[in-house]
Design a protein around this motif. Sequence first.
Motif, PDB file in Angstrom:
ATOM      1  N   ILE A  55      52.236  30.896  75.209  1.00 33.09           N
ATOM      2  CA  ILE A  55      52.297  29.679  74.393  1.00 33.09           C
ATOM      3  C   ILE A  55      50.920  29.303  73.870  1.00 33.09           C
ATOM      4  O   ILE A  55      50.783  28.886  72.713  1.00 33.09           O
ATOM      5  N   GLU A  56      49.893  29.457  74.692  1.00 30.70           N
ATOM      6  CA  GLU A  56      48.537  29.174  74.210  1.00 30.70           C
ATOM      7  C   GLU A  56      48.135  30.139  73.100  1.00 30.70           C
ATOM      8  O   GLU A  56      47.461  29.750  72.149  1.00 30.70           O
ATOM      9  N   ASP A  57      48.558  31.399  73.205  1.00 32.13           N
ATOM     10  CA  ASP A  57      48.309  32.360  72.132  1.00 32.13           C
ATOM     11  C   ASP A  57      49.024  31.936  70.846  1.00 32.13           C
ATOM     12  O   ASP A  57      48.488  32.093  69.747  1.00 32.13           O
ATOM     13  N   ALA A  58      50.224  31.397  70.978  1.00 34.66           N
ATOM     14  CA  ALA A  58      50.966  30.920  69.805  1.00 34.66           C
ATOM     15  C   ALA A  58      50.223  29.760  69.138  1.00 34.66           C
ATOM     16  O   ALA A  58      50.097  29.715  67.910  1.00 34.66           O
ATOM     17  N   ILE A  59      49.715  28.840  69.933  1.00 36.74           N
ATOM     18  CA  ILE A  59      48.959  27.706  69.380  1.00 36.74           C
ATOM     19  C   ILE A  59      47.689  28.201  68.695  1.00 36.74           C
ATOM     20  O   ILE A  59      47.341  27.749  67.602  1.00 36.74           O
ATOM     21  N   GLN A 112      56.152  42.494  70.891  1.00 36.87           N
ATOM     22  CA  GLN A 112      56.782  41.177  70.837  1.00 36.87           C
ATOM     23  C   GLN A 112      55.756  40.111  70.455  1.00 36.87           C
ATOM     24  O   GLN A 112      56.040  39.224  69.647  1.00 36.87           O
ATOM     25  N   ASN A 113      54.564  40.203  71.001  1.00 34.49           N
ATOM     26  CA  ASN A 113      53.515  39.238  70.693  1.00 34.49           C
ATOM     27  C   ASN A 113      53.113  39.312  69.223  1.00 34.49           C
ATOM     28  O   ASN A 113      52.920  38.282  68.569  1.00 34.49           O
ATOM     29  N   MET A 114      53.004  40.524  68.680  1.00 34.96           N
ATOM     30  CA  MET A 114      52.665  40.669  67.262  1.00 34.96           C
ATOM     31  C   MET A 114      53.751  40.075  66.369  1.00 34.96           C
ATOM     32  O   MET A 114      53.454  39.418  65.373  1.00 34.96           O
ATOM     33  N   MET A 115      55.011  40.295  66.726  1.00 33.71           N
ATOM     34  CA  MET A 115      56.112  39.739  65.946  1.00 33.71           C
ATOM     35  C   MET A 115      56.078  38.211  65.988  1.00 33.71           C
ATOM     36  O   MET A 115      56.265  37.549  64.974  1.00 33.71           O
ATOM     37  N   LEU A 116      55.815  37.662  67.151  1.00 29.85           N
ATOM     38  CA  LEU A 116      55.709  36.211  67.290  1.00 29.85           C
ATOM     39  C   LEU A 116      54.595  35.672  66.402  1.00 29.85           C
ATOM     40  O   LEU A 116      54.775  34.673  65.699  1.00 29.85           O
ATOM     41  N   GLN A 117      53.454  36.341  66.385  1.00 28.63           N
ATOM     42  CA  GLN A 117      52.337  35.896  65.550  1.00 28.63           C
ATOM     43  C   GLN A 117      52.680  35.958  64.071  1.00 28.63           C
ATOM     44  O   GLN A 117      52.326  35.050  63.310  1.00 28.63           O
ATOM     45  N   MET A 118      53.385  36.990  63.656  1.00 26.74           N
ATOM     46  CA  MET A 118      53.773  37.086  62.246  1.00 26.74           C
ATOM     47  C   MET A 118      54.735  35.969  61.860  1.00 26.74           C
ATOM     48  O   MET A 118      54.600  35.358  60.803  1.00 26.74           O
ATOM     49  N   LEU A 119      55.703  35.689  62.718  1.00 28.01           N
ATOM     50  CA  LEU A 119      56.666  34.624  62.424  1.00 28.01           C
ATOM     51  C   LEU A 119      55.996  33.253  62.403  1.00 28.01           C
ATOM     52  O   LEU A 119      56.305  32.418  61.546  1.00 28.01           O
ATOM     53  N   LEU A 120      55.088  33.022  63.329  1.00 25.05           N
ATOM     54  CA  LEU A 120      54.356  31.750  63.332  1.00 25.05           C
ATOM     55  C   LEU A 120      53.512  31.617  62.068  1.00 25.05           C
ATOM     56  O   LEU A 120      53.477  30.549  61.449  1.00 25.05           O
TER      57      LEU A 120
END
Length: 95
Positions: free
Chosen positions: A76-80, A25-33
Motif C-alpha cells: 500500500i505504501e508503494d501504491a501511495i 502484480q506490482n508493476m500492473m498495480l503501478q500502471m493502473l494507478l
Amino acid sequence: MLDLVLFWPRRRLLALLLRRWLPAQNMMLQMLLGQSVLTTPDGGAELRFSIEAGLKAIKGNPNMTDRELFGCVKTIEDAIDTIDQVQANATPQTR
C-alpha cells in the motif's frame, strides 16, 4: 524444461512462481494507478485518500500476523508512492 518443473518439490515451485508473479502484480498495480491518476479530474487525490484510509484500517487490524501486515503495508505504501510520483511528473500533455 517442463519435465524438470514437474519433478520439483511443490514448495520450491511455489517459491519460484511467487518470485516472478509478485513483481509482475506490482508493476500492473503501478500502471493502473498511474492511469487512474492521469485520467481522473482530481488527479488521483480521491484515490490516494481512499488508499490511505485503507492503510490505517489494515494497520489497526489485530487479526493480521506481523508478516501479513508487513506485506500489506509495503504494497500500500508503494501504491501511495506511485500516485505521488505520477502526480509530480504529470504534464498537461499527459492528462
